[in-house]
Write a protein that holds these residues in place. Structure first.
Motif, PDB file in Angstrom:
ATOM      1  N   LEU A 193      30.748   5.845 -37.860  1.00 34.88           N
ATOM      2  CA  LEU A 193      31.598   4.919 -38.785  1.00 34.88           C
ATOM      3  C   LEU A 193      30.238   4.241 -38.466  1.00 34.88           C
ATOM      4  O   LEU A 193      30.192   2.790 -39.564  1.00 34.88           O
ATOM      5  N   GLU A 194      29.117   4.569 -37.588  1.00 37.74           N
ATOM      6  CA  GLU A 194      27.912   3.729 -37.905  1.00 37.74           C
ATOM      7  C   GLU A 194      27.246   4.005 -39.310  1.00 37.74           C
ATOM      8  O   GLU A 194      26.073   3.712 -39.296  1.00 37.74           O
ATOM      9  N   GLY A 195      27.644   5.427 -39.745  1.00 35.01           N
ATOM     10  CA  GLY A 195      27.187   5.565 -41.209  1.00 35.01           C
ATOM     11  C   GLY A 195      26.165   6.378 -41.313  1.00 35.01           C
ATOM     12  O   GLY A 195      25.038   6.253 -42.073  1.00 35.01           O
ATOM     13  N   THR A 196      25.674   7.504 -40.200  1.00 35.16           N
ATOM     14  CA  THR A 196      25.295   8.512 -40.053  1.00 35.16           C
ATOM     15  C   THR A 196      26.368   9.653 -39.863  1.00 35.16           C
ATOM     16  O   THR A 196      27.076  10.123 -39.914  1.00 35.16           O
ATOM     17  N   ILE A 197      25.331  11.242 -41.003  1.00 38.00           N
ATOM     18  CA  ILE A 197      25.507  12.178 -40.929  1.00 38.00           C
ATOM     19  C   ILE A 197      24.774  13.481 -40.641  1.00 38.00           C
ATOM     20  O   ILE A 197      23.966  13.526 -40.802  1.00 38.00           O
ATOM     21  N   GLU A 198      25.512  14.167 -40.359  1.00 35.62           N
ATOM     22  CA  GLU A 198      25.619  15.788 -38.922  1.00 35.62           C
ATOM     23  C   GLU A 198      24.436  16.483 -40.302  1.00 35.62           C
ATOM     24  O   GLU A 198      25.220  16.669 -41.299  1.00 35.62           O
ATOM     25  N   VAL A 199      23.268  16.849 -40.140  1.00 35.30           N
ATOM     26  CA  VAL A 199      22.271  18.126 -40.759  1.00 35.30           C
ATOM     27  C   VAL A 199      22.457  19.571 -39.783  1.00 35.30           C
ATOM     28  O   VAL A 199      21.944  18.702 -38.650  1.00 35.30           O
TER      29      VAL A 199
END
Length: 374
Positions: A123-129
């Motif tokens: 929701l906060e606009g982050t993506i896990e890598v």
């Protein structure tokens, strides 16, 4: 076993078709290849959930290997640990299928990967890598990220080290290897050991422009600052409007405005093929395949005529819906039918008399009319 029968079972059990296939496969594995474990399940001594887990891990074994695991853990499956079951499966693989064991060993010898979970945006606009790299590659990447994080701090950033390292990864992705700041500050950082020197100078990817396109959907009230509208969408994922504002405010962001697609508009064409504007409207309204409990993304689905085109069904908004290929075949050849109650709300009818309502909130089984009950 008929593919369509599994789809019928999945709908009746309240699960997707893929889940139903795995469920049936595990049940058949336990019943016919793990008889001791099956007996424990029938006696109520072993939960099916654990028997299913064991079955899913023995499917890769030959018959003799499955029998070995069944003999080793069948009598104590209700209390044995998962680690012990895995050890027995590994032993069975080595003993009864050495070729497969060698193949898996070779595959495991190079387990390098780098996963960027672009379809799981928060929701906060982050993506896990996350990933597994060669040691030298990992050390070089860590050095480069540390160097750019130190550059950011020297340039005046007050963010934490973790945040600066994350921002540095983005700088590397854009071909930006350094930031402009005072040379004295850079020299001081080098003397303090903040980062190593000797890496290639600042550059961009020459001759290649890499573009990442993100489709953002924002309600007009949010565009004009309505405090009650705080969430937009990036594709199908909800994203905070403040995050979208930050993205749009970045100096290297290019914004392309598209005409607003009126989802209430009735589109109609006089041909069989769905035009792009009708496909886009379907995708924005339904988001997923509209079959009960299916979660396949609409953009990866076929677009179906609810009433077949050959029987007079028009190619229009009120007669169109996304169906994944498997459920499209089911509807065409498996005697399933469905009706459109309202745009985005569908009622499905199975050949065995079950009825399901599918809308934006999910799937709801409907009671069978009394006249259809045995």
């Amino acid at each position: 076993m008929s593919e369509f029968a599994v789809m019928e079972l999945g709908a009746a059990l309240g699960m997707s078709t893929d889940s139903a296939k795995r469920y049936v496969g595990a049940a058949l594995e336990i019943r016919y290849r793990l008889p001791r474990i099956w007996a424990r399940v029938e006696a109520g001594q072993l939960g099916f959930w654990k028997a299913r887990w064991i079955a899913e891990h023995t499917m890769c074994l030959p018959m003799a290997g499955a029998a070995f695991v069944d003999q080793q853990v069948g009598y104590c499956a209700h209390k044995v640990s998962y680690a012990e079951v895995e050890r027995q499966i590994t032993t069975a693989m080595a003993r009864f299928d050495p070729e497969q064991a060698e193949k898996l060993r070779r595959q495991a010898a190079d387990g390098r990967k780098l996963d960027i979970h672009t379809h799981a945006m928060s929701l906060e606009g982050t993506i896990e890598v996350n990933g597994t790299l060669d040691a030298q590659d990992a050390l070089d990447l860590d050095t480069a990220i540390n160097r750019l994080a130190a550059h950011r701090k020297a340039a005046g950033s007050t963010e934490s080290l973790d945040v600066r390292r994350a921002q540095a990864a983005g700088d590397l992705a854009r071909g930006q290897d350094t930031l402009p700041f005072d040379q004295d500050a850079q020299d001081a950082q080098e003397r303090e050991g903040g980062f190593e020197t000797g890496l290639r100078p600042s550059s961009t990817t020459e001759g290649i422009k890499i573009t990442r396109v993100i489709d953002l959907h924002v309600h007009q009230a949010g565009v004009f600052g309505d405090p009650n509208v705080v969430v937009g969408r990036a594709g199908r994922k909800p994203v905070l409007l403040e995050t979208i504002r930050e993205w749009c405010g970045a100096p290297d962001t290019v914004i392309n405005l598209k005409p607003v697609r009126d989802l209430a508009e009735h589109l109609h064409v006089a041909s069989y093929e769905h035009p792009a504007r009708l496909i886009e409207q379907d995708d924005l309204i339904d988001h997923h395949c509209v079959f009960p409990w299916c979660t396949r993304a609409a953009e990866r689905c076929d677009h179906d005529h609810v009433t077949p085109y050959q029987r007079g069904g028009p190619t229009c908004s009120c007669n169109s819906a996304p169906l994944c290929r498997g459920h499209h075949r089911l509807k065409t050849h498996g005697r399933w039918t469905y009706d459109v109650l309202d745009r985005g709300t569908y009622v499905w009818h199975s050949p065995h008399g079950h009825t399901y309502r599918r809308n934006h909130t999910g799937t709801e089984p409907l009671p069978i009319p009394s006249r259809q009950r045995p």
